[in-house]
Design a protein around this motif. Structure first.
Motif, PDB file in Angstrom:
ATOM      1  N   SER A   1       0.850  -1.181   0.000  1.00  0.00           N
ATOM      2  CA  SER A   1       0.000   0.000   0.000  1.00  0.00           C
ATOM      3  C   SER A   1       0.888   1.234   0.000  1.00  0.00           C
ATOM      4  N   ALA A   2       0.723   2.067  -1.026  1.00  0.00           N
ATOM      5  CA  ALA A   2       1.513   3.298  -1.093  1.00  0.00           C
ATOM      6  C   ALA A   2       1.259   4.152   0.150  1.00  0.00           C
ATOM      7  N   GLY A   3       0.009   4.248   0.563  1.00  0.00           N
ATOM      8  CA  GLY A   3      -0.329   5.037   1.749  1.00  0.00           C
ATOM      9  C   GLY A   3       0.333   4.501   3.003  1.00  0.00           C
ATOM     10  N   ASP A   4       0.315   3.167   3.182  1.00  0.00           N
ATOM     11  CA  ASP A   4       0.962   2.561   4.351  1.00  0.00           C
ATOM     12  C   ASP A   4       2.460   2.821   4.354  1.00  0.00           C
ATOM     13  N   LEU A   5       3.080   2.730   3.180  1.00  0.00           N
ATOM     14  CA  LEU A   5       4.530   2.975   3.103  1.00  0.00           C
ATOM     15  C   LEU A   5       4.867   4.431   3.428  1.00  0.00           C
ATOM     16  N   LEU A   6       4.041   5.357   2.938  1.00  0.00           N
ATOM     17  CA  LEU A   6       4.264   6.778   3.253  1.00  0.00           C
ATOM     18  C   LEU A   6       4.084   7.040   4.747  1.00  0.00           C
ATOM     19  N   ARG A   7       3.027   6.456   5.340  1.00  0.00           N
ATOM     20  CA  ARG A   7       2.798   6.640   6.780  1.00  0.00           C
ATOM     21  C   ARG A   7       3.939   6.041   7.606  1.00  0.00           C
ATOM     22  N   ALA A   8       4.448   4.893   7.191  1.00  0.00           N
ATOM     23  CA  ALA A   8       5.572   4.270   7.907  1.00  0.00           C
ATOM     24  C   ALA A   8       6.822   5.134   7.813  1.00  0.00           C
ATOM     25  N   GLU A   9       7.041   5.746   6.667  1.00  0.00           N
ATOM     26  CA  GLU A   9       8.215   6.620   6.502  1.00  0.00           C
ATOM     27  C   GLU A   9       8.076   7.850   7.391  1.00  0.00           C
ATOM     28  N   ILE A  10       6.868   8.405   7.486  1.00  0.00           N
ATOM     29  CA  ILE A  10       6.628   9.543   8.382  1.00  0.00           C
ATOM     30  C   ILE A  10       6.921   9.132   9.819  1.00  0.00           C
ATOM     31  N   LYS A  11       6.392   7.973  10.207  1.00  0.00           N
ATOM     32  CA  LYS A  11       6.551   7.485  11.573  1.00  0.00           C
ATOM     33  C   LYS A  11       8.018   7.216  11.928  1.00  0.00           C
ATOM     34  N   SER A  12       8.832   6.915  10.919  1.00  0.00           N
ATOM     35  CA  SER A  12      10.243   6.612  11.159  1.00  0.00           C
ATOM     36  C   SER A  12      11.016   7.830  11.665  1.00  0.00           C
ATOM     37  N   GLY A  13      10.475   9.019  11.401  1.00  0.00           N
ATOM     38  CA  GLY A  13      11.155  10.241  11.835  1.00  0.00           C
ATOM     39  C   GLY A  13      12.317  10.640  10.952  1.00  0.00           C
ATOM     40  N   SER A  14      12.465   9.986   9.797  1.00  0.00           N
ATOM     41  CA  SER A  14      13.564  10.309   8.886  1.00  0.00           C
ATOM     42  C   SER A  14      13.351  11.687   8.265  1.00  0.00           C
ATOM     43  N   GLU A  15      14.403  12.195   7.654  1.00  0.00           N
ATOM     44  CA  GLU A  15      14.303  13.477   6.950  1.00  0.00           C
ATOM     45  C   GLU A  15      13.258  13.372   5.838  1.00  0.00           C
ATOM     46  N   ASN A  16      13.276  12.247   5.155  1.00  0.00           N
ATOM     47  CA  ASN A  16      12.301  11.986   4.098  1.00  0.00           C
ATOM     48  C   ASN A  16      10.883  11.954   4.678  1.00  0.00           C
ATOM     49  N   GLY A  17      10.724  11.332   5.834  1.00  0.00           N
ATOM     50  CA  GLY A  17       9.425  11.257   6.499  1.00  0.00           C
ATOM     51  C   GLY A  17       8.903  12.628   6.894  1.00  0.00           C
ATOM     52  N   THR A  18       9.795  13.483   7.369  1.00  0.00           N
ATOM     53  CA  THR A  18       9.403  14.854   7.734  1.00  0.00           C
ATOM     54  C   THR A  18       8.932  15.619   6.507  1.00  0.00           C
ATOM     55  N   MET A  19       9.645  15.450   5.396  1.00  0.00           N
ATOM     56  CA  MET A  19       9.267  16.111   4.151  1.00  0.00           C
ATOM     57  C   MET A  19       7.889  15.626   3.693  1.00  0.00           C
ATOM     58  N   ILE A  20       7.654  14.311   3.758  1.00  0.00           N
ATOM     59  CA  ILE A  20       6.361  13.743   3.366  1.00  0.00           C
ATOM     60  C   ILE A  20       5.256  14.307   4.247  1.00  0.00           C
ATOM     61  N   SER A  21       5.484  14.335   5.552  1.00  0.00           N
ATOM     62  CA  SER A  21       4.500  14.852   6.499  1.00  0.00           C
ATOM     63  C   SER A  21       4.153  16.301   6.192  1.00  0.00           C
TER      64      SER A  21
ATOM     65  N   ILE B   1       0.051  -3.354  -6.007  1.00  0.00           N
ATOM     66  CA  ILE B   1       0.359  -2.010  -5.510  1.00  0.00           C
ATOM     67  C   ILE B   1      -0.957  -1.248  -5.408  1.00  0.00           C
ATOM     68  N   ASP B   2      -1.317  -0.945  -4.178  1.00  0.00           N
ATOM     69  CA  ASP B   2      -2.594  -0.345  -3.834  1.00  0.00           C
ATOM     70  C   ASP B   2      -2.406   1.162  -3.645  1.00  0.00           C
ATOM     71  N   GLY B   3      -3.229   1.950  -4.324  1.00  0.00           N
ATOM     72  CA  GLY B   3      -3.214   3.401  -4.121  1.00  0.00           C
ATOM     73  C   GLY B   3      -2.164   4.137  -4.929  1.00  0.00           C
ATOM     74  N   PHE B   4      -1.611   3.501  -5.926  1.00  0.00           N
ATOM     75  CA  PHE B   4      -0.607   4.105  -6.793  1.00  0.00           C
ATOM     76  C   PHE B   4      -0.640   3.358  -8.108  1.00  0.00           C
ATOM     77  N   PRO B   5      -0.553   4.022  -9.226  1.00  0.00           N
ATOM     78  CA  PRO B   5      -0.340   5.458  -9.435  1.00  0.00           C
ATOM     79  C   PRO B   5      -1.639   6.245  -9.303  1.00  0.00           C
ATOM     80  N   ARG B   6      -1.486   7.517  -8.999  1.00  0.00           N
ATOM     81  CA  ARG B   6      -2.647   8.394  -8.873  1.00  0.00           C
ATOM     82  C   ARG B   6      -2.910   9.167 -10.162  1.00  0.00           C
ATOM     83  N   ASN B   7      -1.936   9.194 -11.052  1.00  0.00           N
ATOM     84  CA  ASN B   7      -2.105   9.889 -12.324  1.00  0.00           C
ATOM     85  C   ASN B   7      -1.122   9.319 -13.350  1.00  0.00           C
ATOM     86  N   GLU B   8      -1.223   9.792 -14.568  1.00  0.00           N
ATOM     87  CA  GLU B   8      -0.384   9.295 -15.661  1.00  0.00           C
ATOM     88  C   GLU B   8       1.098   9.538 -15.396  1.00  0.00           C
ATOM     89  N   GLU B   9       1.433  10.679 -14.811  1.00  0.00           N
ATOM     90  CA  GLU B   9       2.836  10.972 -14.509  1.00  0.00           C
ATOM     91  C   GLU B   9       3.407   9.957 -13.524  1.00  0.00           C
TER      92      GLU B   9
END
Length: 157
Positions: A44-64, A96-104
């Motif tokens: 799940s794209a959403g689950d992976l993004l939420r997990a990255e946010i929860k990790s506290g990484s620089e990438n996670g902060t940017m996503i948040s 892969i659930d929730g991705f892609p959201r558009n043609e790009e």
């Protein structure tokens, strides 16, 4: 299960199925059945993004921050999270659930995965009428997945 170049091992074909639909359309129900019956890994794209946010990484902060501002997370960020999860799974069949959201998003995914994978991802698109009863929907889904071992496909469900 990856080689030293961060690619999928061997000459296996990578099967990628994009599962798309609105909230309550039955994506989760059908994904559970596909995992149980066909051995796919559900990402799940959403689950992976939420997990990255929860990790506290620089990438996670940017996503948040992007989500708080109502912006769409750049394709490359989501694709990198998906690719990492795919490589770490040890599988070569993915929902892969929730991705892609558009043609790009779709084009970026194909470009990234095809350049970094030793196997080629071949895409085709099938639609399933999810307004039918769950078991009838799964009969349509099974018809799409039945030849997965001989025909590489990616489908919109």
């Amino acid at each position: 299960m990856q080689d030293v170049n961060g690619s999928f091992p061997g000459d296996n074909k990578i099967i990628v199925v994009f599962v798309l639909g609105g909230p309550g359309s039955g994506k989760g129900t059908q994904c559970t059945r596909i995992v149980e019956n066909f051995g796919f890994t559900h990402l799940s794209a959403g689950d992976l993004l939420r997990a990255e946010i929860k990790s506290g990484s620089e990438n996670g902060t940017m996503i948040s921050n992007m989500i708080k501002e109502g912006k769409i997370v750049p394709s490359e960020v989501t694709i990198n999270l998906l690719q990492k999860a795919m490589l770490e799974s040890g599988n070569d069949k993915f929902l892969i659930d929730g991705f892609p959201r558009n043609e790009e998003n779709r084009a970026a995914f194909e470009n990234v995965v095809n350049k970094k994978s030793s196997a080629r991802v071949v895409l085709s698109y099938d639609l399933v009428d999810a307004l039918k009863p769950i078991d009838e929907v799964f009969e349509s889904v099974k018809a799409i997945f039945a030849p997965f071992h001989t025909k590489v496909r990616s489908s919109f469900i």
